[in-house]
Design a protein around this motif. Structure first.
Motif, PDB file in Angstrom:
ATOM      1  N   LYS A  96       4.428  -7.340  -8.034  1.00  0.00           N
ATOM      2  CA  LYS A  96       5.691  -8.057  -8.286  1.00  0.00           C
ATOM      3  C   LYS A  96       6.618  -7.937  -7.073  1.00  0.00           C
ATOM      4  N   ASP A  97       6.753  -6.731  -6.550  1.00  0.00           N
ATOM      5  CA  ASP A  97       7.621  -6.546  -5.384  1.00  0.00           C
ATOM      6  C   ASP A  97       7.087  -7.343  -4.193  1.00  0.00           C
ATOM      7  N   LYS A  98       5.770  -7.374  -4.065  1.00  0.00           N
ATOM      8  CA  LYS A  98       5.192  -8.146  -2.962  1.00  0.00           C
ATOM      9  C   LYS A  98       5.588  -9.613  -3.081  1.00  0.00           C
TER      10      LYS A  98
ATOM     11  N   THR B 133      14.941   0.864  -5.394  1.00  0.00           N
ATOM     12  CA  THR B 133      14.478  -0.051  -6.452  1.00  0.00           C
ATOM     13  C   THR B 133      13.538   0.613  -7.465  1.00  0.00           C
ATOM     14  N   GLY B 134      13.289   1.911  -7.316  1.00  0.00           N
ATOM     15  CA  GLY B 134      12.481   2.640  -8.295  1.00  0.00           C
ATOM     16  C   GLY B 134      13.389   3.398  -9.243  1.00  0.00           C
ATOM     17  N   VAL B 135      13.375   4.711  -9.109  1.00  0.00           N
ATOM     18  CA  VAL B 135      14.181   5.593  -9.960  1.00  0.00           C
ATOM     19  C   VAL B 135      15.660   5.200  -9.945  1.00  0.00           C
TER      20      VAL B 135
ATOM     21  N   GLY C 164       0.824  -1.201   0.000  1.00  0.00           N
ATOM     22  CA  GLY C 164       0.000   0.000   0.000  1.00  0.00           C
ATOM     23  C   GLY C 164       0.858   1.251   0.000  1.00  0.00           C
ATOM     24  N   ASP C 165       0.251   2.331   0.428  1.00  0.00           N
ATOM     25  CA  ASP C 165       0.877   3.655   0.370  1.00  0.00           C
ATOM     26  C   ASP C 165       1.458   4.005   1.741  1.00  0.00           C
ATOM     27  N   ILE C 166       2.763   4.177   1.784  1.00  0.00           N
ATOM     28  CA  ILE C 166       3.451   4.407   3.063  1.00  0.00           C
ATOM     29  C   ILE C 166       2.992   5.705   3.737  1.00  0.00           C
TER      30      ILE C 166
ATOM     31  N   PHE D 136       9.621   0.570   6.153  1.00  0.00           N
ATOM     32  CA  PHE D 136      10.573   0.778   5.062  1.00  0.00           C
ATOM     33  C   PHE D 136       9.917   0.563   3.701  1.00  0.00           C
ATOM     34  N   PRO D 137      10.059   1.508   2.784  1.00  0.00           N
ATOM     35  CA  PRO D 137       9.745   1.199   1.387  1.00  0.00           C
ATOM     36  C   PRO D 137      10.941   0.440   0.811  1.00  0.00           C
ATOM     37  N   SER D 138      10.831   0.024  -0.421  1.00  0.00           N
ATOM     38  CA  SER D 138      11.923  -0.722  -1.049  1.00  0.00           C
ATOM     39  C   SER D 138      12.932   0.276  -1.637  1.00  0.00           C
ATOM     40  N   ILE D 139      13.898   0.653  -0.793  1.00  0.00           N
ATOM     41  CA  ILE D 139      14.836   1.735  -1.111  1.00  0.00           C
ATOM     42  C   ILE D 139      15.657   1.409  -2.372  1.00  0.00           C
TER      43      ILE D 139
ATOM     44  N   VAL E  38       5.469  -2.523   0.328  1.00  0.00           N
ATOM     45  CA  VAL E  38       5.699  -2.567  -1.122  1.00  0.00           C
ATOM     46  C   VAL E  38       4.500  -1.968  -1.846  1.00  0.00           C
ATOM     47  N   PHE E  39       4.759  -1.559  -3.049  1.00  0.00           N
ATOM     48  CA  PHE E  39       3.728  -0.933  -3.867  1.00  0.00           C
ATOM     49  C   PHE E  39       3.158  -1.943  -4.866  1.00  0.00           C
ATOM     50  N   SER E  40       4.026  -2.587  -5.614  1.00  0.00           N
ATOM     51  CA  SER E  40       3.547  -3.405  -6.746  1.00  0.00           C
ATOM     52  C   SER E  40       3.363  -4.869  -6.329  1.00  0.00           C
TER      53      SER E  40
ATOM     54  N   ALA F 226      12.828   7.164   0.822  1.00  0.00           N
ATOM     55  CA  ALA F 226      13.930   6.924  -0.126  1.00  0.00           C
ATOM     56  C   ALA F 226      14.227   8.255  -0.808  1.00  0.00           C
ATOM     57  N   ALA F 227      15.096   9.026  -0.174  1.00  0.00           N
ATOM     58  CA  ALA F 227      15.309  10.415  -0.577  1.00  0.00           C
ATOM     59  C   ALA F 227      16.488  10.549  -1.540  1.00  0.00           C
ATOM     60  N   LYS F 228      16.763  11.779  -1.949  1.00  0.00           N
ATOM     61  CA  LYS F 228      17.973  12.073  -2.709  1.00  0.00           C
ATOM     62  C   LYS F 228      18.893  12.896  -1.820  1.00  0.00           C
TER      63      LYS F 228
ATOM     64  N   LEU G 153      15.735  17.538  -0.739  1.00  0.00           N
ATOM     65  CA  LEU G 153      14.776  18.589  -1.065  1.00  0.00           C
ATOM     66  C   LEU G 153      13.604  18.083  -1.902  1.00  0.00           C
ATOM     67  N   GLY G 154      13.319  16.808  -1.821  1.00  0.00           N
ATOM     68  CA  GLY G 154      12.144  16.255  -2.497  1.00  0.00           C
ATOM     69  C   GLY G 154      12.455  15.800  -3.902  1.00  0.00           C
ATOM     70  N   GLY G 155      11.542  15.010  -4.455  1.00  0.00           N
ATOM     71  CA  GLY G 155      11.735  14.449  -5.785  1.00  0.00           C
ATOM     72  C   GLY G 155      10.487  13.715  -6.205  1.00  0.00           C
ATOM     73  N   GLY G 156      10.677  12.623  -6.974  1.00  0.00           N
ATOM     74  CA  GLY G 156       9.528  11.834  -7.417  1.00  0.00           C
ATOM     75  C   GLY G 156       9.322  10.635  -6.507  1.00  0.00           C
ATOM     76  N   GLY G 157       8.619   9.637  -7.007  1.00  0.00           N
ATOM     77  CA  GLY G 157       8.446   8.370  -6.290  1.00  0.00           C
ATOM     78  C   GLY G 157       7.914   8.551  -4.880  1.00  0.00           C
TER      79      GLY G 157
HETATM   80  N1  AR6 Z   1       4.348   4.088  -0.724  1.00  0.00           N
HETATM   81  C1  AR6 Z   1       5.152   2.997  -0.730  1.00  0.00           C
HETATM   82  N2  AR6 Z   1       6.046   2.726  -1.714  1.00  0.00           N
HETATM   83  C2  AR6 Z   1       6.107   3.590  -2.739  1.00  0.00           C
HETATM   84  C3  AR6 Z   1       5.309   4.774  -2.803  1.00  0.00           C
HETATM   85  C4  AR6 Z   1       4.397   5.002  -1.728  1.00  0.00           C
HETATM   86  N3  AR6 Z   1       3.606   6.054  -1.696  1.00  0.00           N
HETATM   87  N4  AR6 Z   1       5.622   5.435  -3.961  1.00  0.00           N
HETATM   88  C5  AR6 Z   1       6.576   4.704  -4.576  1.00  0.00           C
HETATM   89  N5  AR6 Z   1       6.866   3.594  -3.856  1.00  0.00           N
HETATM   90  P1  AR6 Z   1      11.595   5.432  -5.600  1.00  0.00           P
HETATM   91  P2  AR6 Z   1      14.519   5.233  -5.225  1.00  0.00           P
HETATM   92  C6  AR6 Z   1       7.861   2.534  -4.126  1.00  0.00           C
HETATM   93  O1  AR6 Z   1      11.770   5.708  -7.049  1.00  0.00           O
HETATM   94  O2  AR6 Z   1      14.639   4.170  -6.255  1.00  0.00           O
HETATM   95  C7  AR6 Z   1      13.096  10.221  -5.959  1.00  0.00           C
HETATM   96  O3  AR6 Z   1      12.921  11.128  -7.004  1.00  0.00           O
HETATM   97  C8  AR6 Z   1       8.286   2.328  -5.551  1.00  0.00           C
HETATM   98  O4  AR6 Z   1       7.344   1.518  -6.223  1.00  0.00           O
HETATM   99  O5  AR6 Z   1      10.626   6.257  -4.855  1.00  0.00           O
HETATM  100  O6  AR6 Z   1      15.267   5.068  -3.935  1.00  0.00           O
HETATM  101  C9  AR6 Z   1      14.064  10.705  -4.908  1.00  0.00           C
HETATM  102  O7  AR6 Z   1      14.034  12.125  -4.762  1.00  0.00           O
HETATM  103  C10 AR6 Z   1       9.613   1.609  -5.367  1.00  0.00           C
HETATM  104  O8  AR6 Z   1       9.376   0.230  -5.136  1.00  0.00           O
HETATM  105  O9  AR6 Z   1      13.001   5.566  -4.799  1.00  0.00           O
HETATM  106  C11 AR6 Z   1      15.378  10.230  -5.426  1.00  0.00           C
HETATM  107  O10 AR6 Z   1      15.924  11.114  -6.374  1.00  0.00           O
HETATM  108  C12 AR6 Z   1      10.178   2.198  -4.088  1.00  0.00           C
HETATM  109  O11 AR6 Z   1       9.064   2.919  -3.486  1.00  0.00           O
HETATM  110  C13 AR6 Z   1      15.038   8.926  -6.109  1.00  0.00           C
HETATM  111  O12 AR6 Z   1      13.653   9.034  -6.472  1.00  0.00           O
HETATM  112  C14 AR6 Z   1      11.338   3.162  -4.260  1.00  0.00           C
HETATM  113  O13 AR6 Z   1      11.200   3.898  -5.474  1.00  0.00           O
HETATM  114  C15 AR6 Z   1      15.182   7.740  -5.206  1.00  0.00           C
HETATM  115  O14 AR6 Z   1      14.991   6.582  -5.942  1.00  0.00           O
END
Ligand code: AR6
Length: 205
Positions: A189-191, A148-150, A38-40, A143-146, A185-187, A51-53, A57-61
């Motif tokens: 597959k990750d689950k 493993t996204g961007v 679900g949504d953390i 913990f989200p899955s640090i 986890v979100f997806s 999972a910051a940069k 100062l914020g980002g996507g994901g």
């Molecule tokens: N709740 C739980 N998990 C989530 C959520 C949520 N609301 N949204 C995404 N995920 P990512 P990274 C999962 O890309 O790879 C940012 O721009 C997502 O599906 O968020 O560490 C930062 O500013 C994936 O499994 O983080 C950095 O620049 C996991 O969270 C960069 O992305 C991590 O994906 C960090 O990249």
């Protein structure tokens, strides 16, 4: 298997969530570990990990979702922290989030040419986050899955590191009493990756 809804855990006083029904828990390993999908940003607990940069100062994901839900005060506090190195972690308040704190950690950007350093950095994210929670007397951490996204870390490798490092931390710090460590986890597959690997690190007893 023993899957509880967040509502049931809420009633037990184990965990609090603002929005209920889509979450399912699987409790393992002496009820200290849960896997959640679900949504953390909806978790009402002591601390969620971001999972910051490096700039903090914020980002996507997940980072973007946490900043949106927390509101602009989170960014203001983050500006005072002077960023964060890869593998390190820093703590802030949660502001408008239901979670009381956010632990910001910076995972490695994956590259296949430097695997062992990346693995050490990712392990460090989990270790430093657990330590920071303990230092602040926080009993629930999610913990989200640090990385493993961007940041492109392969999910299976990253999950071995996440589970292995948390298990090691709990074993090495048995005086610290966490009520619960949550992997969220979100997806689908990750689950399924987490479901496959969790028994290796947290066998049900
Ligand atoms: N709740 C739980 N998990 C989530 C959520 C949520 N609301 N949204 C995404 N995920 P990512 P990274 C999962 O890309 O790879 C940012 O721009 C997502 O599906 O968020 O560490 C930062 O500013 C994936 O499994 O983080 C950095 O620049 C996991 O969270 C960069 O992305 C991590 O994906 C960090 O990249």
């Amino acid at each position: 298997k023993d899957i509880k809804t967040i509502g049931e855990l809420y009633k037990n006083g184990t965990l609090h969530a603002v929005e209920q029904p889509k979450y399912k828990f699987r409790d393992l390993y002496l009820n200290q570990i849960s896997l959640l999908q679900g949504d953390i940003t909806k978790l009402e607990i002591d601390a969620i990990v971001n999972a910051a940069k490096k700039s903090l100062l914020g980002g996507g994901g997940v980072d973007g979702a946490i900043h949106r839900a927390a509101g602009p005060e989170l960014l203001e506090e983050c500006r005072t922290l002077n960023g964060c190195e890869t593998g390190d972690a820093k703590i802030t308040k949660g502001y408008n989030l239901p979670s009381r704190h956010v632990i910001h950690t910076v995972g490695p950007v994956y590259s296949s040419s430097d695997v062992s350093r990346k693995a050490d950095e990712l392990a460090s994210c989990y270790r430093k986050s657990m330590q920071l929670a303990a230092d602040n007397n926080l009993k629930h951490i999610a913990f989200p899955s640090i990385s493993t996204g961007v940041y492109g870390y392969p999910i299976v490798d990253a999950t071995h590191i996440a589970l292995g490092e948390v298990r090691k931390f709990l074993d090495c710090n048995s005086e610290i009493k966490y009520d619960r460590v949550i992997f969220i986890v979100f997806s689908d597959k990750d689950k399924s990756v987490y479901e496959d690997l969790i028994p290796q690190y947290f066998p049900s007893l």
